[in-house]
Design an enzyme around this catalytic site. Structure first.
Site, PDB file in Angstrom:
ATOM      1  N   GLU A   1       1.353  -0.394  -5.135  1.00  9.54           N
ATOM      2  CA  GLU A   1       0.444   0.689  -5.484  1.00  9.54           C
ATOM      3  C   GLU A   1       1.254   1.976  -5.633  1.00  9.54           C
ATOM      4  O   GLU A   1       1.646   2.589  -4.646  1.00  9.54           O
ATOM      5  CB  GLU A   1      -0.615   0.875  -4.397  1.00  9.54           C
ATOM      6  CG  GLU A   1      -1.591   1.993  -4.720  1.00  9.54           C
ATOM      7  CD  GLU A   1      -2.354   2.480  -3.491  1.00  9.54           C
ATOM      8  OE1 GLU A   1      -3.494   2.935  -3.658  1.00  9.54           O
ATOM      9  OE2 GLU A   1      -1.798   2.414  -2.375  1.00  9.54           O
TER      10      GLU A   1
ATOM     11  N   ASP B   1       0.823  -1.196   0.000  1.00  8.73           N
ATOM     12  CA  ASP B   1       0.000   0.000   0.000  1.00  8.73           C
ATOM     13  C   ASP B   1       0.868   1.261   0.000  1.00  8.73           C
ATOM     14  O   ASP B   1       1.905   1.313   0.662  1.00  8.73           O
ATOM     15  CB  ASP B   1      -0.886  -0.034   1.249  1.00  8.73           C
ATOM     16  CG  ASP B   1      -1.786   1.159   1.372  1.00  8.73           C
ATOM     17  OD1 ASP B   1      -2.679   1.304   0.525  1.00  8.73           O
ATOM     18  OD2 ASP B   1      -1.600   1.948   2.314  1.00  8.73           O
TER      19      ASP B   1
END
Length: 532
Positions: A283, A246
């Protein structure tokens, strides 16, 4: 805060002998008996991770096994055969660690699971059950920041001399003016307050996304070692197959991009010492020039340009640009490394669901699935897209409960939120769609089955071939080991007739009544034809 996660993988059928022509008409194989369509895992071709399909699951909304209204690990175990039936061979789980929030992107304990979902032993049992079905398990790992309720941060707030103080990023109150107005606005966050008062009468801390998520200080070697130990725990003691990282772009600020790249290379090296076949997907929410340098550390990266390019093409009925842009991305990545994995998406837990983005147009949403799964890459499928779930901002309404059966019969449907978009009035539950050859679910199964059984569509190169064609036609070639597939989509509202490539012999797949008639390809509105 806009983020992207996603995992969708591949349940594959062996490549059929070339003498057999496969024709799909929304839901059936020509030349294959029903028995031939069901294969054991030992018989499956497996293109994961390079070109496999990963299924992204928000456990809270997936399947409730104990009646408390919240999805759980045992519920996922009950539905692993469904993941296989769909055709995925990996799952990406959104965060599962303890957290004060419903979404759990603010972790309070990196070596545990949230009790709402079950126990760590139950999660280990889920992993074993998934592996028994040849399904890999990838989990969200949130290391850019912790929760403001994490024990590290609670200690850090106690004062400048606390040993955990330097685990986070602070601006001293006597120099605060130099920091407080410095804001970094990016595509994945619209937060305009990034320095936060802990209420202790001194010093502000940095929280890029918001005050409840203080950023860790990766200039501190102790923090980096903590993170490496956390990764080792999940790989060695728990047994996951990899991580979705993330906010990978925000380990260091944007102006320190080389430090970001170096950190992820070090992270990869440390994790591969534990698990050489480790899977990492990052990401990095930005354009390809910013994304590409992360590839040596994060060999798989989400392709946000593809998501937006797909929507633009469908909404403008212009098929000319997406194949060209995608070919440019792949060429650019190849300039960095030839081992990259292009993680393509049509939607995820941060973007409105694809059917909502397309104004509820079911045929257009089906066409989006064909484009996604006939393009190169390793596609991610967000849970519920395959049954036409709906969803829009705010984020909880993009993450509403999966509809397994009609109300009154759906014992496993979660109830932690009252759905606004995906209700019994707007979405046909899976149990009914299974019996309908024209349903969204049957459509997804068919195109996934084709991709899994055809190495050219799974692994082939991409060559745009739309020159001279009407703009509403999207056309490209896929080539692998000398074999070619010609792919045509009509994104427009009117039928189109175009000439067949001279070398093409016959159809591999048809959608929405597209057909080859002699030397002419006939494409009704929102249809697809794939030729060999």
């Amino acid at each position: 805060m806009k983020r992207l996660r996603h995992i969708i993988t591949l349940f594959t059928l062996p490549l059929l002998r070339l003498s057999v022509v496969l024709v799909f008409s929304n839901s059936w194989f020509f030349g294959c008996s029903p028995q031939e369509q069901v294969r054991t895992k030992e018989q499956l071709a497996d293109h994961w991770p390079r070109a496999g399909i990963t299924y992204e699951i928000f456990i809270r909304s997936f399947y409730d096994s104990d009646g408390d209204g919240i999805g759980d690990f045992n519920g996922v175990i009950e539905k692993l055969d469904y993941v296989n039936e769909l055709g995925a061979n990996a799952i990406w789980f959104m965060p599962i660690m303890p957290s004060p929030s419903y979404h759990k992107y603010d972790v309070t304990d990196y070596r545990a699971v949230h009790p709402d979902y079950g126990t760590l032993d139950e999660f280990k049992a889920l992993i074993q059950a998934a592996h028994d079905r040849n399904i890999r398990v990838v989990i969200d790992l949130i290391i850019n920041h912790t929760s403001s309720e994490h024990p590290w941060f609670l200690e850090a707030k106690k004062g400048r001399d606390n040993p955990y103080r330097d685990y986070y990023v602070w601006a001293r109150n006597d120099t605060l003016a130099a920091y407080i107005d410095k804001k970094e606005i990016t595509l994945d966050s619209d937060n305009i307050q990034q320095w936060h008062d802990p209420g202790m009468g001194e010093d502000y801390y940095y929280g890029f996304f918001y005050g409840g998520m203080p950023d860790l200080n990766f200039d501190n070697p102790r923090v980096r070692e903590e993170v490496y130990d956390i990764g080792r725990f999940w790989l060695e003691e728990v047994g996951v197959d990899g991580f979705r990282l993330d906010a990978a772009k925000h380990i260091f600020p944007d102006e320190r991009a080389p430090d970001n790249h170096a950190f992820w290379q070090e992270f990869r090296q440390k994790m591969e010492e534990v698990k050489p076949d480790l899977y990492l997907v990052g990401e990095v929410y930005d354009k390809k020039e910013i994304v590409a340098p992360y590839l040596p550390g994060l060999p798989a990266l989400f392709n946000f340009d593809f998501h937006y390019g797909l929507l633009e093409a469908l909404l403008t009925q212009d098929g000319s640009s997406l194949p060209i842009k995608q070919a440019e991305v792949l060429t650019y990545y190849e300039g960095i490394t030839d081992e990259f994995i292009d993680a393509t998406i049509s939607s995820n837990h941060d973007q409105p669901r694809i059917l909502t983005s397309l104004g509820g147009d079911v045929e257009m949403a089906k066409l989006a699935a064909v484009i996604l799964l006939s393009m190169p890459g390793a596609p991610y499928l967000y849970y519920g897209e395959e049954i036409g779930m709906l969803g829009d901002k705010p984020d909880p309404n993009i993450r509403e409960p999966f509809l397994w059966d009609v109300a009154g019969k759906d014992a496993g449907r979660t109830s932690w939120i009252d759905p606004v978009f995906s209700t019994d009035e707007t979405v046909t539950p899976l149990a009914i769609q299974r019996e309908d050859a024209e349903s969204m679910f049957s459509h997804y199964k068919d195109i996934i089955r084709l991709r899994n059984s055809d190495k050219v569509l799974a692994l082939g190169s991409l060559k745009p071939s739309g020159d001279g064609l009407p703009t509403q036609v999207m056309a490209y070639e896929r080539e692998f080991e000398g074999e070619i597939r010609w792919v045509f989509h009509n994104l427009g509202g009117e039928p189109v007739e175009i000439a067949k490539p001279k070398e093409a012999t016959g159809p591999v797949y048809t959608f929405n009544r597209a057909q080859l008639n002699g030397s002419q390809i006939q494409l009704p509105s929102r249809s697809s034809l794939i030729l060999k």
